[in-house]
Design a protein around this motif. Structure first.
Motif, PDB file in Angstrom:
ATOM      1  N   LEU A  17       5.625 -69.300 -37.516  1.00 34.43           N
ATOM      2  CA  LEU A  17       6.539 -69.488 -36.392  1.00 34.43           C
ATOM      3  C   LEU A  17       5.855 -70.266 -35.271  1.00 34.43           C
ATOM      4  O   LEU A  17       6.445 -71.180 -34.672  1.00 34.43           O
ATOM      5  N   GLU A  18       4.616 -69.897 -34.982  1.00 35.49           N
ATOM      6  CA  GLU A  18       3.864 -70.611 -33.948  1.00 35.49           C
ATOM      7  C   GLU A  18       3.746 -72.091 -34.289  1.00 35.49           C
ATOM      8  O   GLU A  18       3.953 -72.959 -33.434  1.00 35.49           O
ATOM      9  N   ILE A  22       6.514 -64.444 -29.234  1.00 37.92           N
ATOM     10  CA  ILE A  22       6.903 -64.097 -30.604  1.00 37.92           C
ATOM     11  C   ILE A  22       6.736 -62.596 -30.810  1.00 37.92           C
ATOM     12  O   ILE A  22       5.704 -62.024 -30.454  1.00 37.92           O
ATOM     13  N   LEU A  35      11.173 -75.024 -38.541  1.00 42.74           N
ATOM     14  CA  LEU A  35      11.211 -73.652 -39.038  1.00 42.74           C
ATOM     15  C   LEU A  35      11.474 -73.625 -40.535  1.00 42.74           C
ATOM     16  O   LEU A  35      10.837 -72.863 -41.279  1.00 42.74           O
ATOM     17  N   GLY A  55      12.059 -62.442 -33.686  1.00 42.89           N
ATOM     18  CA  GLY A  55      11.576 -63.807 -33.863  1.00 42.89           C
ATOM     19  C   GLY A  55      10.875 -64.369 -32.646  1.00 42.89           C
ATOM     20  O   GLY A  55       9.920 -63.781 -32.138  1.00 42.89           O
ATOM     21  N   LEU A  56      11.386 -65.505 -32.126  1.00 48.58           N
ATOM     22  CA  LEU A  56      10.686 -66.227 -31.071  1.00 48.58           C
ATOM     23  C   LEU A  56      11.612 -66.498 -29.890  1.00 48.58           C
ATOM     24  O   LEU A  56      12.839 -66.536 -30.028  1.00 48.58           O
ATOM     25  N   LEU A  63       8.740 -71.904 -42.972  1.00 52.09           N
ATOM     26  CA  LEU A  63       9.124 -70.627 -43.571  1.00 52.09           C
ATOM     27  C   LEU A  63       9.440 -70.726 -45.054  1.00 52.09           C
ATOM     28  O   LEU A  63       9.645 -69.695 -45.701  1.00 52.09           O
ATOM     29  N   TYR A  90       3.078 -64.984 -41.264  1.00 48.85           N
ATOM     30  CA  TYR A  90       4.442 -65.296 -40.853  1.00 48.85           C
ATOM     31  C   TYR A  90       4.493 -65.673 -39.367  1.00 48.85           C
ATOM     32  O   TYR A  90       5.137 -66.662 -38.984  1.00 48.85           O
TER      33      TYR A  90
END
Length: 216
Positions: free
Chosen positions: A102-103, A141, A201, A153-154, A205, A98
């Motif tokens: 995000l990265e 993150i 995203l 999250g980020l 995701l 996960y």
């Protein structure tokens, strides 16, 4: 995935957003509302995750908010785009996968602006790596899984005043620095960057999210 866009309301108080996030998390976990991306710009605040060490906050006068995410201490404030994906996870709860998703969303976004960013072995987040220079983090993150649903999250430095990081050891890393999109020659508003980040995203995701038919 629905969008909870707090950017349109200006800068937000951390405690108020945290309460809003937790309420939303409960509702998503219970299947009462759809997966949501929260888009935020905070008033200046320092938050400390589960891996924070005393030496990461050398200035005892820095007010720090303890928070239940991974990672060490970091700074949120004006010019930084914070995104909290609140999604119900389908299948295996793979936190590492996960975080990598995000990265990748941020890496793909930055590529659109001509910024070559990537990962650093053994370190979370998105980095600018240049020969002969310290590695510089552009996106931090820190996440948590609870009730099969994600939190936190980020934080992407868009036009952030990097001097505000000087009072802490960002993310507990002493041999690296921080950087913003502005420092790399990209002048954009948080709203403009958010609009381009959201599709990345959603793409990254999608594989974690519970199929719509399972939530109906």
């Amino acid at each position: 995935m629905q969008i909870d866009n707090l950017l349109s309301e200006g800068r937000s108080d951390y405690a108020a957003v945290d309460a809003r996030q937790r309420n939303l998390h409960e509702r998503v976990a219970a299947g009462e509302t759809a997966d949501t991306l929260m888009l935020i710009e905070f008033d200046p605040v320092y938050t400390a995750g589960s891996r924070t060490k005393p030496e990461d906050i050398p200035d005892a006068n820095v007010p720090v908010v303890p928070i239940d995410r991974g990672g060490s201490v970091t700074y949120h404030g004006p010019g930084q785009l914070v995104v909290y994906p609140i999604i119900k996870v389908h299948g295996r709860q793979d936190v590492v996968a996960y975080v990598r998703a995000l990265e990748q969303a941020v890496i793909d976004l930055l590529a659109e602006y001509g910024i070559a960013a990537g990962r650093v072995e053994g370190r979370t987040g998105v980095w600018i790596v240049r020969p002969g220079q310290f590695d510089r983090k552009i996106c931090a993150i820190g996440v948590r899984f609870s009730s099969r649903t994600t939190m936190h999250g980020l934080a992407l430095n868009v036009t952030t005043d990097l001097g505000d990081f000087d009072r802490i050891v960002p993310c507990g890393i002493r041999d690296a620095g921080v950087v913003s999109m502005r420092d790399l020659g990209v002048e954009q508003t948080l709203e403009e960057v958010a609009a381009r980040l959201v599709p990345h995203l959603e793409q990254q995701l999608a594989r974690f999210r519970v199929p719509v038919e399972e939530t109906a």
